[in-house]
Structure formats: structure tokens, C-alpha cells
Design a protein around this motif. Structure first.
Motif, PDB file in Angstrom:
ATOM      1  N   UNK A 194       0.826  -1.265  -0.112  1.00  0.00           N
ATOM      2  CA  UNK A 194      -0.007  -0.034   0.066  1.00  0.00           C
ATOM      3  C   UNK A 194       0.798   1.126   0.000  1.00  0.00           C
ATOM      4  N   UNK A 195       0.633   2.349  -0.975  1.00  0.00           N
ATOM      5  CA  UNK A 195       1.295   3.469  -1.113  1.00  0.00           C
ATOM      6  C   UNK A 195       0.619   4.657  -0.734  1.00  0.00           C
ATOM      7  N   UNK A 196       1.019   5.192   0.006  1.00  0.00           N
ATOM      8  CA  UNK A 196       0.204   6.551   0.600  1.00  0.00           C
ATOM      9  C   UNK A 196       0.093   7.334  -0.581  1.00  0.00           C
ATOM     10  N   UNK A 197      -0.935   8.118  -0.733  1.00  0.00           N
ATOM     11  CA  UNK A 197      -1.242   9.148  -1.858  1.00  0.00           C
ATOM     12  C   UNK A 197      -1.501  10.586  -1.047  1.00  0.00           C
ATOM     13  N   UNK A 198      -0.800  11.363  -1.640  1.00  0.00           N
ATOM     14  CA  UNK A 198      -1.041  12.851  -1.092  1.00  0.00           C
ATOM     15  C   UNK A 198      -1.330  13.743  -2.313  1.00  0.00           C
ATOM     16  N   UNK A 199      -2.321  14.496  -2.275  1.00  0.00           N
ATOM     17  CA  UNK A 199      -2.818  15.723  -3.495  1.00  0.00           C
ATOM     18  C   UNK A 199      -2.099  16.948  -2.793  1.00  0.00           C
ATOM     19  N   UNK A 200      -0.936  16.955  -3.905  1.00  0.00           N
ATOM     20  CA  UNK A 200      -0.167  18.295  -3.624  1.00  0.00           C
ATOM     21  C   UNK A 200      -0.960  19.544  -3.746  1.00  0.00           C
ATOM     22  N   UNK A 201      -1.699  19.892  -5.110  1.00  0.00           N
ATOM     23  CA  UNK A 201      -2.446  20.924  -5.538  1.00  0.00           C
ATOM     24  C   UNK A 201      -3.397  20.490  -6.474  1.00  0.00           C
ATOM     25  N   UNK A 202      -4.326  21.513  -7.016  1.00  0.00           N
ATOM     26  CA  UNK A 202      -5.145  21.538  -8.059  1.00  0.00           C
ATOM     27  C   UNK A 202      -4.833  22.827  -8.819  1.00  0.00           C
ATOM     28  N   UNK A 203      -4.314  22.538 -10.053  1.00  0.00           N
ATOM     29  CA  UNK A 203      -3.498  23.668 -10.869  1.00  0.00           C
ATOM     30  C   UNK A 203      -4.902  24.053 -12.085  1.00  0.00           C
TER      31      UNK A 203
END
Length: 330
Positions: free
Chosen positions: A113-122
Motif C-alpha cells: 500500500x502506497x500513501x497518496x497525497x494531493x499536492x495541489x489543483x492547478x
């Protein structure tokens, strides 16, 4: 070839692709030695309109995702097609639901399981106002960063620099300033900072905005100020000649070579960014002699500093760099 389910949402033809499946496909394109070391994965999203033909109003509004690995790969998550922009934000709901699940549970890849992070919405300014369901950037309460009321001066301006309320994630979600909002947005379902993680559109505001405005004022003057803000025709020719001389020195990593200021109205954003960050300080030497032109110089220096700090995050080094540059230009 595969069959896809085409639906109608937001007044457009709509296709949604499985977010986790698309990320897995992209990760398999990277070498095993890269993916085996991944424990946390940062992604960014983009939403924008894409005209397909000059002779038709048909356009696409895709939701795109990029993975923060080298090289960066961009892939579609949602595709919409229609003769107008989406009528509402229901076309975002499936993507938001899947992203929220990935952020909470992670991505299963290669047995782990890989942790997913949302950096930004451009997004650019019009698309950002649409997906956030807020007033346009040209509205009286259209500023993304503060809650002050704009002032119309031939165009909408936000002139206060002190004593105003900063827009925050909490104030956005609570809609403490109803004049800024047109309704709710599915993006509030995501655990992101609605004020800080949907950044200002750098390409349009910094490159095609401030930089192009300054060059236009310097080469063609400013309305109501006669020729006070202009450099001479001879100086324009000197700067243009220097830009052309630099063509042979520009490495292949730059998309375009410098062009003459005579073609300024046709400069692309990449050319304006190149001038702002790299070549402008060289070719402008000795050309900014008018007092009013020198008053505008801090705008160029400030904008350039922000771009460079974003690249290297070495604040002291680049503040010193800008100080030396100002001395060089003067």
C-alpha cells in the motif's frame, strides 16, 4: 481497443476512467528500481477547457492528473465533450470520490500500500472560478487570497495592502463572505486547503500578465502618461538585437529562442518567462533610464525573485542576486 461507458453529465458527453487503475498503469511505465522505493506518492490535478477546432465550438474539459516522479507523466481521469462549458460541477463528482478514497486508504500496488497525497489543483483563472464555484477574478469579490472588495479602474483592481481579511480554508468552506461564492463545490469533499492548495495561475498572471504588461508599457507607452514610461525606439532596437544575439546561446531545454520586441504581441508564455527569469536582466542593461520606467523596475524584480525562489527555495541567495541585478541595470 476497449469499450467505455459514455454518459451525459453537466450537459456534456462524459467518460470517467478508474483513478487507481490509471495510476497503476502509469507507475508500471517507470523502472522497478524507482517504483520499489516509493512509499508515498504525490499527485496534482488540473481542470481546463480545450477547444478542438477553430471552426467549431466543440471543446473538451478533461480532469488531468500528474504524478510527481521524474519524468512527470500526465494522464486523464475524466473526459467531457460538448459545444459549451459544463453546466454544473457534477462531472467532478466521480473523480473527487475516487481521489478521496485513495487519500484515505492509499494505493495498492505491487502487493503493498502506497500513501497518496494531493499536492495541489492547478487551473487558470476562469477554470479555477468554475471548479471552486466562485465569482470570476474580475468580480468585486473575486480575489482568491483576501476578502476585500475590488475597485474598478478600467479593470478590476484590489488595491488594499493592509487591514483586510485573508481568505482561509475555514472561511472558504464556511462561506463567510457569500458575495465570493456562487454555490458549493465537490472539491470541498477533499482534505485540502481550498485557499492555499489551489494556487494562483502563474502563466497568465506572471508571464502573460505582469511581464507582458511591463514590456508593453516600456516599448509603447502607458495610456494617460504620454511617452514618460517609454524607452526610445533606438533602445528597443538595441534590446531586440541583444535578444537575437542570444539565440545561439540558448540551450535545447528551452522551448523557444528569443525574438525581437517588434514581435512582442506574438510572444508565448515560455518566451516571457525566459525574459523574466533569464535573459531580461542581460538585455535591459543601460536601457531603463527614465524615472517612471525605474519606478516599475521593482515589479520585475519582485516577480523574478518569486520565480527563482520557487525554483530553488534559497531566499537569501536570490535576494542578494536581485540586489546585484538592480545595480547592474542601473
Amino acid at each position: 481497443m476497449r469499450a467505455v461507458d459514455i454518459q451525459n453529465k453537466s450537459g456534456m458527453q462524459y467518460i470517467h476512467l478508474s483513478f487507481s487503475e490509471e495510476i497503476e498503469k502509469v507507475l508500471k511505465r517507470y523502472p522497478c528500481e524507482v517504483t520499489s522505493r516509493i512509499h508515498s506518492l504525490e499527485i496534482s490535478l488540473n481542470v481546463d477547457g480545450l477547444p478542438l477546432f477553430k471552426s467549431s465550438s466543440l471543446s473538451m474539459w478533461p480532469v488531468l492528473c500528474s504524478i510527481h516522479l521524474e519524468p512527470v507523466i500526465v494522464f486523464p481521469v475524466t473526459l467531457t465533450l460538448g459545444s459549451q462549458r459544463p453546466l454544473d460541477l457534477t462531472f467532478l463528482e466521480d473523480a473527487v470520490t475516487e481521489i478521496k478514497q485513495l487519500l484515505e486508504s492509499g494505493l495498492t500496488f505491487d502487493g503493498r500500500i502506497i500513501e497518496v497525497k494531493l499536492s495541489c489543483i492547478v487551473c487558470d483563472a476562469p477554470a479555477k472560478a468554475m471548479v471552486k464555484n466562485t465569482k470570476s477574478f474580475s468580480a468585486y469579490y473575486g480575489c482568491d487570497r483576501c476578502e476585500q472588495k475590488g475597485f474598478w479602474e478600467g479593470r478590476m483592481t484590489y488595491q488594499e495592502v493592509d487591514g483586510f481579511e485573508v481568505r482561509t480554508d475555514h472561511s472558504f468552506r464556511a462561506q463567510t463572505q457569500p458575495e465570493h461564492h456562487k454555490g458549493r463545490t465537490p472539491l470541498t469533499e477533499l482534505p485540502i486547503d481550498m485557499a492555499g492548495q489551489i494556487p494562483i495561475d502563474y502563466m497568465h498572471q506572471a508571464c502573460l500578465g505582469v511581464m507582458k504588461k511591463l514590456l508593453t508599457i516600456w516599448t509603447r507607452g502607458e495610456k494617460g502618461r504620454s511617452r514618460q514610461t517609454m524607452i526610445s525606439i533606438g533602445q528597443v532596437d538595441v534590446v531586440s538585437a541583444r535578444l537575437i544575439d542570444l539565440q545561439q546561446c540558448i540551450p535545447s531545454c528551452f522551448a523557444r529562442k528569443p525574438r525581437s520586441l517588434r514581435h512582442l504581441e506574438r510572444w508565448k508564455a515560455t518566451e516571457l518567462r525566459q525574459f523574466l527569469v533569464y535573459t531580461g536582466k542581460l538585455v535591459l542593461s543601460g536601457s531603463l533610464g527614465s524615472p517612471l520606467v525605474l519606478q516599475q523596475l521593482p515589479c520585475l524584480m519582485c516577480e523574478s525573485s518569486i520565480c527563482l525562489i520557487e525554483l530553488k527555495r534559497d531566499v537569501f541567495k536570490y535576494c542578494l542576486y536581485e540586489r546585484i541585478t538592480i545595480m547592474y541595470l542601473l
